[in-house]
Design an enzyme around this catalytic site. Structure first.
Site, mmCIF file in Angstrom:
data_model
loop_
_atom_site.group_PDB
_atom_site.id
_atom_site.type_symbol
_atom_site.label_atom_id
_atom_site.label_comp_id
_atom_site.label_asym_id
_atom_site.label_seq_id
_atom_site.Cartn_x
_atom_site.Cartn_y
_atom_site.Cartn_z
ATOM 1 C CB VAL A 238 -0.957 -0.011 1.259
ATOM 2 C CG1 VAL A 238 -1.903 1.244 1.326
ATOM 3 C CG2 VAL A 238 -1.855 -1.250 1.399
ATOM 4 N N GLY A 239 0.485 2.127 -0.907
ATOM 5 C CA GLY A 239 1.196 3.673 -0.930
ATOM 6 C C GLY A 239 2.557 3.697 -1.428
ATOM 7 N N GLY B 113 3.455 3.006 -4.709
ATOM 8 C CA GLY B 113 3.457 3.292 -6.076
ATOM 9 C C GLY B 113 3.384 2.096 -7.076
ATOM 10 C CB SER C 37 -2.198 -0.326 -3.377
ATOM 11 O OG SER C 37 -3.178 -0.449 -2.447
ATOM 12 C CB SER C 38 -5.254 3.718 -4.188
ATOM 13 O OG SER C 38 -5.755 4.590 -5.094
ATOM 14 C CG ASP D 272 -1.819 4.944 -11.052
ATOM 15 O OD1 ASP D 272 -1.048 4.890 -11.994
ATOM 16 O OD2 ASP D 272 -1.798 5.385 -9.956
HETATM 17 O O1 PMV Z 1 1.787 7.018 -7.125
HETATM 18 P P1 PMV Z 1 1.380 6.302 -8.294
HETATM 19 O O2 PMV Z 1 2.322 5.223 -8.459
HETATM 20 O O3 PMV Z 1 -0.085 6.025 -8.181
HETATM 21 O O4 PMV Z 1 1.705 7.222 -9.598
HETATM 22 C C1 PMV Z 1 1.375 8.459 -9.918
HETATM 23 C C2 PMV Z 1 1.937 8.421 -11.359
HETATM 24 C C3 PMV Z 1 1.839 10.270 -11.420
HETATM 25 O O5 PMV Z 1 2.318 10.158 -12.993
HETATM 26 C C4 PMV Z 1 2.978 10.778 -10.842
HETATM 27 C C5 PMV Z 1 0.433 10.642 -11.391
HETATM 28 C C6 PMV Z 1 -0.753 10.679 -12.253
HETATM 29 O O6 PMV Z 1 -1.733 10.967 -12.065
HETATM 30 O O7 PMV Z 1 -0.265 10.091 -13.415
#
Ligand code: PMV
Length: 308
Positions: free
Chosen positions: A95-96, A98, A101-102, A145
């Site tokens: 979780v949290g 990168g 997970s969310s 994501d």
């Molecule tokens: O924090 P993560 O792994 O969900 O990555 C977000 C990716 C970003 O490019 C930083 C933000 C986005 O909305 O694309």
């Protein structure tokens, strides 16, 4: 009752630049979130998960700050249903840090609620609902994501347009610093930073790296991919989104023979990734440096209903 799963993800190239309409490449990995949904007698949404501690309870309509509740609410609204839903989450995704997970949990929740009443799930509808829920966690997410956790595989994503890449499955080493971070805050930090036009050049550099990486992926050219990972990491560091722990793990992976290494996702902590001819050696070195490290496979399936 229905059981649905969605994959975790890694952003291979282009994080942050993707927020400003540049391209990025993401892949679905073999760690999944599982969501079970059932109808309840009361008109409530109840979310339970080992990670959450206490269950979260909400009405069908109330304003919520919880992305999972939001996903269930929007899915019910899409169906025009006014029934209570119980949701249980089991996830293999850290979780949290990168690994999506969310996004994976809200994608699986949206699909579970839609599928509970129809038995089928429309991925485009699922991705839209997950995007609404992700806004709670991320503010203004690029949408990459929820796209990768819905459609799976490896995708080239630009301004909401998704191209599925026919690349060969890869093994990627993941090193987790163990430091959770807040994507929303880091994305906001970058926004302030790039108001300075000199900083905006980092985004264009990242964009050009991503285009070259797409070719290298399609040719399965691991040496070139490694080089591009190194270059992408340098740009992210210049953007201010690396951290002491991430730098240590990236250096450690390179020292253990990785072809390339970079942070993945928002940065500021969380995970780094590496490709290597001898991944076990890189994993050992990362563990010796204090990280939790493991191997994942790319190009995994997107959201799907689990058979009984
Ligand atoms: O924090 P993560 O792994 O969900 O990555 C977000 C990716 C970003 O490019 C930083 C933000 C986005 O909305 O694309």
């Amino acid at each position: 009752m229905i059981r649905v799963s969605a994959p975790g993800k890694l952003i291979l190239f282009g994080e942050h630049a993707v927020v400003y309409g540049e391209a990025a490449i993401a892949t679905a990995v073999d760690k999944r979130a599982f969501v079970t949904a059932c109808e309840l007698d009361e008109n409530k949404i109840i979310v339970e998960s080992k990670n959450l501690g206490n269950a979260i309870e909400s009405t069908l309509k109330e304003e919520t700050s919880d992305p999972i509740v939001k996903a269930a609410q929007v899915a019910l609204e899409t169906l025009g249903k006014k029934v209570g839903i119980g949701i249980e989450i089991n996830s293999e995704i850290p979780v949290g840090v990168g690994m999506g997970s969310s996004a994976s949990v809200v994608t699986a929740t949206a699909a579970a609620v839609l599928g509970l009443f129809s038995g089928i799930i429309d991925p485009t509808e699922v991705a839209q609902i997950a995007f609404e829920a992700e806004k709670i966690a991320h503010g203004k997410p690029s949408g990459i994501d929820n796209a990768i956790t819905t459609f799976g595989g490896t995708i080239h994503f630009k301004k909401g347009t998704i191209e599925v890449l026919e690349n060969k499955e890869l093994e990627i080493v993941v090193g987790n610093t163990g430091t959770r971070r807040n994507t929303r805050a880091i994305v906001e930090g970058v926004r302030k930073y790039i108001e300075d036009p000199r900083m905006a050049t980092h985004l264009y550099k990242i964009s050009s790296i991503t285009n070259r990486a797409k070719k290298a992926l399609l040719q399965n050219d691991l040496v070139e991919l490694g080089k591009l990972m190194d270059e992408n990491h340098k740009c992210l560091r210049d953007l201010g989104v690396s951290s002491k722990e991430l730098e240590k793990l990236v250096q450690t992976a390179k020292g253990a023979g990785a072809l390339g290494a970079k942070l993945t996702g928002a940065g500021g902590g969380g995970c780094m990734i590496a490709i290597a001819e001898n991944p076990e050696k890189v994993i050992e070195a990362l563990e010796a440096a204090g990280a939790s490290a493991f191997l994942v496979r790319t190009n995994q399936k997107g959201v799907e209903i689990e058979k009984e």
